[in-house]
Structures are given as structure tokens and as C-alpha cells.
Motif scaffolding. Structure first.
Motif, mmCIF file in Angstrom:
data_model
loop_
_atom_site.group_PDB
_atom_site.id
_atom_site.type_symbol
_atom_site.label_atom_id
_atom_site.label_comp_id
_atom_site.label_asym_id
_atom_site.label_seq_id
_atom_site.Cartn_x
_atom_site.Cartn_y
_atom_site.Cartn_z
ATOM 1 N N PRO A 168 11.168 -10.395 -17.051
ATOM 2 C CA PRO A 168 12.433 -10.904 -17.594
ATOM 3 C C PRO A 168 13.630 -10.198 -16.957
ATOM 4 N N SER A 169 14.626 -10.964 -16.535
ATOM 5 C CA SER A 169 15.721 -10.436 -15.722
ATOM 6 C C SER A 169 16.516 -9.342 -16.420
ATOM 7 N N ILE A 170 16.630 -9.414 -17.742
ATOM 8 C CA ILE A 170 17.382 -8.387 -18.463
ATOM 9 C C ILE A 170 16.803 -7.005 -18.204
ATOM 10 N N PHE A 171 15.479 -6.919 -18.097
ATOM 11 C CA PHE A 171 14.842 -5.625 -17.859
ATOM 12 C C PHE A 171 14.579 -5.379 -16.376
ATOM 13 N N ALA A 172 14.533 -6.431 -15.585
ATOM 14 C CA ALA A 172 14.345 -6.261 -14.139
ATOM 15 C C ALA A 172 15.543 -5.559 -13.514
ATOM 16 N N VAL A 173 16.735 -5.694 -14.122
ATOM 17 C CA VAL A 173 17.925 -5.035 -13.577
ATOM 18 C C VAL A 173 18.346 -3.845 -14.439
ATOM 19 N N SER A 174 17.445 -3.354 -15.254
ATOM 20 C CA SER A 174 17.791 -2.294 -16.192
ATOM 21 C C SER A 174 17.422 -0.916 -15.647
ATOM 22 N N VAL A 179 31.220 -3.690 -23.624
ATOM 23 C CA VAL A 179 30.213 -4.462 -24.370
ATOM 24 C C VAL A 179 28.953 -4.665 -23.539
ATOM 25 N N PHE A 180 29.040 -4.391 -22.238
ATOM 26 C CA PHE A 180 27.891 -4.620 -21.373
ATOM 27 C C PHE A 180 26.996 -3.392 -21.326
ATOM 28 N N ALA A 181 25.716 -3.651 -21.145
ATOM 29 C CA ALA A 181 24.718 -2.590 -21.178
ATOM 30 C C ALA A 181 25.025 -1.514 -20.138
ATOM 31 N N ASP A 182 24.892 -0.262 -20.546
ATOM 32 C CA ASP A 182 25.079 0.914 -19.693
ATOM 33 C C ASP A 182 26.533 1.188 -19.327
ATOM 34 N N VAL A 183 27.482 0.458 -19.913
ATOM 35 C CA VAL A 183 28.893 0.695 -19.604
ATOM 36 C C VAL A 183 29.532 1.443 -20.777
ATOM 37 N N SER A 184 29.776 2.723 -20.579
ATOM 38 C CA SER A 184 30.400 3.539 -21.626
ATOM 39 C C SER A 184 31.898 3.253 -21.677
ATOM 40 N N ASN A 185 32.561 3.775 -22.708
ATOM 41 C CA ASN A 185 34.012 3.605 -22.806
ATOM 42 C C ASN A 185 34.722 4.245 -21.615
ATOM 43 N N ASP A 186 34.204 5.398 -21.175
ATOM 44 C CA ASP A 186 34.815 6.090 -20.036
ATOM 45 C C ASP A 186 34.686 5.267 -18.759
ATOM 46 N N LEU A 187 33.499 4.722 -18.529
ATOM 47 C CA LEU A 187 33.297 3.893 -17.340
ATOM 48 C C LEU A 187 34.153 2.630 -17.428
ATOM 49 N N SER A 188 34.258 2.070 -18.609
ATOM 50 C CA SER A 188 35.102 0.895 -18.803
ATOM 51 C C SER A 188 36.553 1.209 -18.423
ATOM 52 N N ASP A 189 37.026 2.386 -18.820
ATOM 53 C CA ASP A 189 38.392 2.792 -18.480
ATOM 54 C C ASP A 189 38.554 2.950 -16.968
ATOM 55 N N ARG A 190 37.543 3.521 -16.325
ATOM 56 C CA ARG A 190 37.603 3.700 -14.864
ATOM 57 C C ARG A 190 37.654 2.348 -14.160
ATOM 58 N N LEU A 191 36.870 1.409 -14.663
ATOM 59 C CA LEU A 191 36.877 0.062 -14.090
ATOM 60 C C LEU A 191 38.261 -0.574 -14.223
ATOM 61 N N THR A 199 25.941 6.533 -11.795
ATOM 62 C CA THR A 199 25.182 6.198 -10.598
ATOM 63 C C THR A 199 25.523 4.797 -10.125
ATOM 64 N N TYR A 200 25.158 4.530 -8.887
ATOM 65 C CA TYR A 200 25.378 3.219 -8.266
ATOM 66 C C TYR A 200 24.844 2.100 -9.154
ATOM 67 N N THR A 201 23.590 2.247 -9.602
ATOM 68 C CA THR A 201 22.974 1.171 -10.362
ATOM 69 C C THR A 201 23.639 0.978 -11.712
ATOM 70 N N ARG A 202 24.037 2.054 -12.329
ATOM 71 C CA ARG A 202 24.658 1.935 -13.652
ATOM 72 C C ARG A 202 25.962 1.148 -13.574
ATOM 73 N N VAL A 211 20.118 -6.617 -24.755
ATOM 74 C CA VAL A 211 19.046 -5.669 -24.419
ATOM 75 C C VAL A 211 18.312 -5.232 -25.683
ATOM 76 N N LEU A 212 19.054 -4.923 -26.732
ATOM 77 C CA LEU A 212 18.430 -4.509 -27.995
ATOM 78 C C LEU A 212 17.550 -5.616 -28.549
ATOM 79 N N ALA A 213 18.038 -6.842 -28.504
ATOM 80 C CA ALA A 213 17.241 -7.973 -28.998
ATOM 81 C C ALA A 213 15.960 -8.122 -28.187
#
Length: 405
Positions: free
Chosen positions: A71-77, A265-277, A300-303, A317-319
Motif C-alpha cells: 500500500p502506497s501510504i506505507f511504501a513512502v513511509s 497535517v501531513f505525516a512526518d511534518v512537524s510544526n517546525d518543519l512546516s514553518d521552514r517550508l 532528513t531528505y525523505t522526511r 497513516v493512523l487509520a
């Protein structure tokens, strides 16, 4: 009956993959070999070089009997969730006896010993891990110290290579899921995982991708790294590369900003990373430059790259985890001479087998249906990219048949 499972991306398939399948058959003495692979996006968050159907054909021609899609949700996790999704898929088929993976250490016992601690995470381990982090150690360094305190000795650089890390995650998933599947590791041969050297017969996938992406690839060198059976297939499709995602990623980020949807709201994106984006949002950049803008010791690159592009949220992801990671098995292809493996699976599987895309809507419901529709979305995104690059019609998920050889 012995049935061996292999988890892979085959991005793209090369001599090392053929070697692993051959050795897996020899070591386990299996009757059938099942490969579960990433679909049209891979764990790094990038688009796959070739379509999942072409990579399936490559695997079948080189020794796999059946190919299923993770399943793609976990293939890119993350490595942990990638491994958990793949292991759950193999386990729920009800017939797999062995899980074979490549590593820089050909001893399965060390993987299970380490995984047992990480799967249970006793209080003493967690305490030691936190102590290391508070002292300024990196997370991998703190983890090694905590494992050594639990009696796991001589770790050295055991957890510093991607293949070993994934191997531990496979074993951890087997333990947590109480799976009877036996892990078997094959000593990896050839150049290192990140090596860019194309000499010898067992180059890394990253070296092969780099050659493929050149304006004028040297096919004489490139094809020396792939089995004879599939050399012609390397010219069957126009390859896609990370840079082909640049416009789509920029559009995605701008649209989310306009609609007031926080990146967090997206998986692996913290508030800090969101601010950087957000701080770099209007500095238009291609894929690689966007990653360089944001990459730090913490991220990291993948995150950074894996979830925003495909719209995968924490809630999704939780579901998926609550539904058992892989609540269906999507068949990408099989060998007619080995169709008996499908008969065995049908007798024992605990999850539906999806062969035709059009049938999925009546076979699946709830979270399973959501996960499957995300698989279709990821593939249709890739197909749209290919259409834009080539200008040629591309089969979609409802018109593309599975691969049968």
C-alpha cells in the motif's frame, strides 16, 4: 510447502536483485517466491524510475513467481512503517514461511536479537536512550548506547547501513505482529548501497539511476548491470526522475497555502518543519533545490519529500495502522507456470486479493478502500507526469492489465 517472501523496490531491477532471488530460493528451498514491492512512488518519496508494471515484469522474468504491491501510504513511509506494511502483507497471505532480505551482515540472529529489544522498548532502554539524547548524542548514537546497555554487544556500524536498518525493522515487525514467518538474511555482495561506481557486476541501484538520468546514458555500461532477460525492457519506457516532480511540488505547496491548509497535517511534518517550508515557499525551486533549502540535521531528505506531494496525512497513516497496515493484497503480476501459489493463497489468506481495479470498489470498504484509492491516486500522478514528459498516451489503473508471463 515453503513460500519465501522478499520486500523490494526494484528501482530499477538489477543483477543484485536477481542474485538475492536466486540465493533466497537456494537457502530456503522454497516452492514459490513472492515479491512485495513499492508501487509508483518509492520510500524516499520520489517517483519510481519505471512503472510498477514494468518493474513487476522484470521481477517475474528474473525469478519471482508472484508480485504484490505494498500500500502506497506505507511504501513512502519511514523505514519502520515501510517494513511493518510489507511484513503485514506477507503475513496476512497465510502461506509465507520465510522472509528473505539482503544485508551487510549475513547472520539472522543478530537482527532478531536487536529487534527484540526495539520491539519491546523496555523502560531501561527508553531511559538510556533519553539520557543519550540529552547529552547531545544523535538519535542513532543514543540508540546504540541504549542497546549496548541492554546487553547487545559489538554493534559497531551494524545500524549504520540502510540494508541492516531495514532488516532490523523487518524482524521488529515480525515480532510485533506475532508472525510465524522465519527471517533469513543473505549477505549483500557488490558495491555499497550509496556507491556511484558502475564497475563490476553488482552496482547499486543509485549508481544505475544516475546513469539512466544522464542526457546520454552509456547503455553498454548500464546494461552490464542487469540480467540478460530484461535488458530490452530498460528501453521500454521513458524513465522518470525526482526533478520531474518539481512543478507539481511547487503547485502543491502554493495551493495548500492559498487554501489555508497547514503543512503540519501531513505525516512526518512537524510544526517546525512546516514553518521552514512556509518561510521558503515563494523561493521557487526545483525538486533538489527545494530539498536543500529545508534539509538540516533534524530533517532528513525523505522526511521532507515523502508525504506532502501525495497528500498523505497523519490521520490516514493512523487509520492504515489500525486496519492492520495491509488490509488487501493487490496483485501486479504472476508467472502462469507458478499459478499454484495463488491457489494456496486463496485457501489461507485473511485479506481480499485484488486482481482487477474495477472490482476493488465492491471488495473493499472503509479504510481498506481509502488505502486502495490512495494507491490509484499515486499511480495516476505518475502516469500524468509520464504523459507530460512524452506527450504519448498512457494507460491508467483501470485499463492497465496485470502482468502475466
Amino acid at each position: 510447502m515453503k513460500i519465501t517472501g522478499i520486500v523490494a523496490e526494484y528501482n530499477p531491477f538489477h543483477n543484485g536483485h536477481a542474485y538475492q532471488i536466486k540465493k533466497a530460493r537456494e537457502v530456503t528451498g522454497c516452492d514459490y517466491c513472492i515479491a512485495v514491492i513499492s508501487g509508483d512512488f518509492v520510500q524516499r518519496g520520489e517517483v519510481a524510475v519505471f512503472s510498477k508494471y514494468l518493474r513487476t515484469k522484470m521481477a517475474l522474468l528474473c525469478g519471482a513467481d508472484l508480485v504484490l504491491e505494498i500500500p502506497s501510504i506505507f511504501a513512502v513511509s519511514s523505514a519502520e512503517d515501510f517494513a511493518a506494511g510489507a511484513v503485514a502483507l506477507l503475513d496476512q497471505l497465510g502461506v509465507v514461511t520465510h522472509l528473505c532480505f539482503g544485508s551487510e551482515m549475513g547472520e539472522s540472529e543478530r537482527f532478531m536479537e536487536t529487534a527484540a529489544i526495539l520491539a519491546d522498548e523496555p523502560d531501561s532502554f527508553s531511559t538510556k536512550l533519553k539520557e543519550g539524547l540529552s547529552e547531545g548524542l544523535s538519535w542513532p548514537q543514543a540508540r546504540v548506547r541504549a542497546l549496548e546497555a541492554e546487553g547487545i554487544s559489538d554493534l559497531g556500524n551494524f545500524l549504520e547501513t540502510p540494508n541492516n536498518l531495514l532488516g532490523v525493522e523487518y524482524c521488529k515487525a515480525l515480532i510485533r505482529q506475532k508472525s510465524p514467518i522465519q527471517p533469513i538474511t543473505i549477505l549483500r555482495k557488490g558495491n555499497g548501497y550509496h556507491s556511484q561506481d558502475l564497475t563490476g557486476e553488482l552496482a547499486s541501484a543509485s549508481a544505475i539511476r544516475r546513469e539512466i538520468f544522464k542526457e546520454e546514458p552509456d547503455f553498454s555500461i548500464l546494461l552490464s548491470q542487469v540480467p540478460d532477460e530484461i535488458r530490452s525492457l530498460f528501453k521500454a519506457e521513458v524513465p522518470l526522475q525526482p526533478e520531474d516532480l518539481s512543478d507539481l511540488l511547487n503547485y502543491r505547496l502554493l495551493t495548500l497555502k492559498r487554501d489555508g491548509i497547514p503543512f503540519s497535517v501531513f505525516a512526518d511534518v512537524s510544526n517546525d518543519l512546516s514553518d521552514r517550508l512556509e518561510s521558503k515557499l515563494y523561493e521557487q525551486a526545483d525538486w533538489e533545490e527545494r530539498i536543500r533549502q529545508l534539509k538540516s540535521r533534524q530533517y532528513t531528505y525523505t522526511r521532507i519529500s515523502r508525504h506532502i506531494l501525495l497528500g498523505i496525512t497523519d490521520e490516514m497513516v493512523l487509520a492504515g495502522k489500525e486496519a492492520g497496515f495491509s488490509p488487501y493484497a493487490r496483485i501486479l503480476g504472476f508467472r502462469k507456470s507458478k499459478a499454484g501459489v495463488l491457489s494456496e493463497i486463496k485457501k489461507h489468506t485473511r485479506i481480499p486479493l485484488v486482481t482487477k481495479t474495477a472490482d476493488a470498489s465492491r471488495m473493499l470498504s472503509g479504510t481498506a478502500k481509502m488505502l486502495f484509492e490512495q494507491d490509484l491516486y499515486a499511480s495516476h500522478v505518475r502516469q500524468s507526469l509520464l504523459l507530460g514528459k512524452t506527450g504519448q498516451p498512457v494507460r491508467n489503473e483501470f485499463t492497465q492489465p496485470i502482468c502475466i508471463i
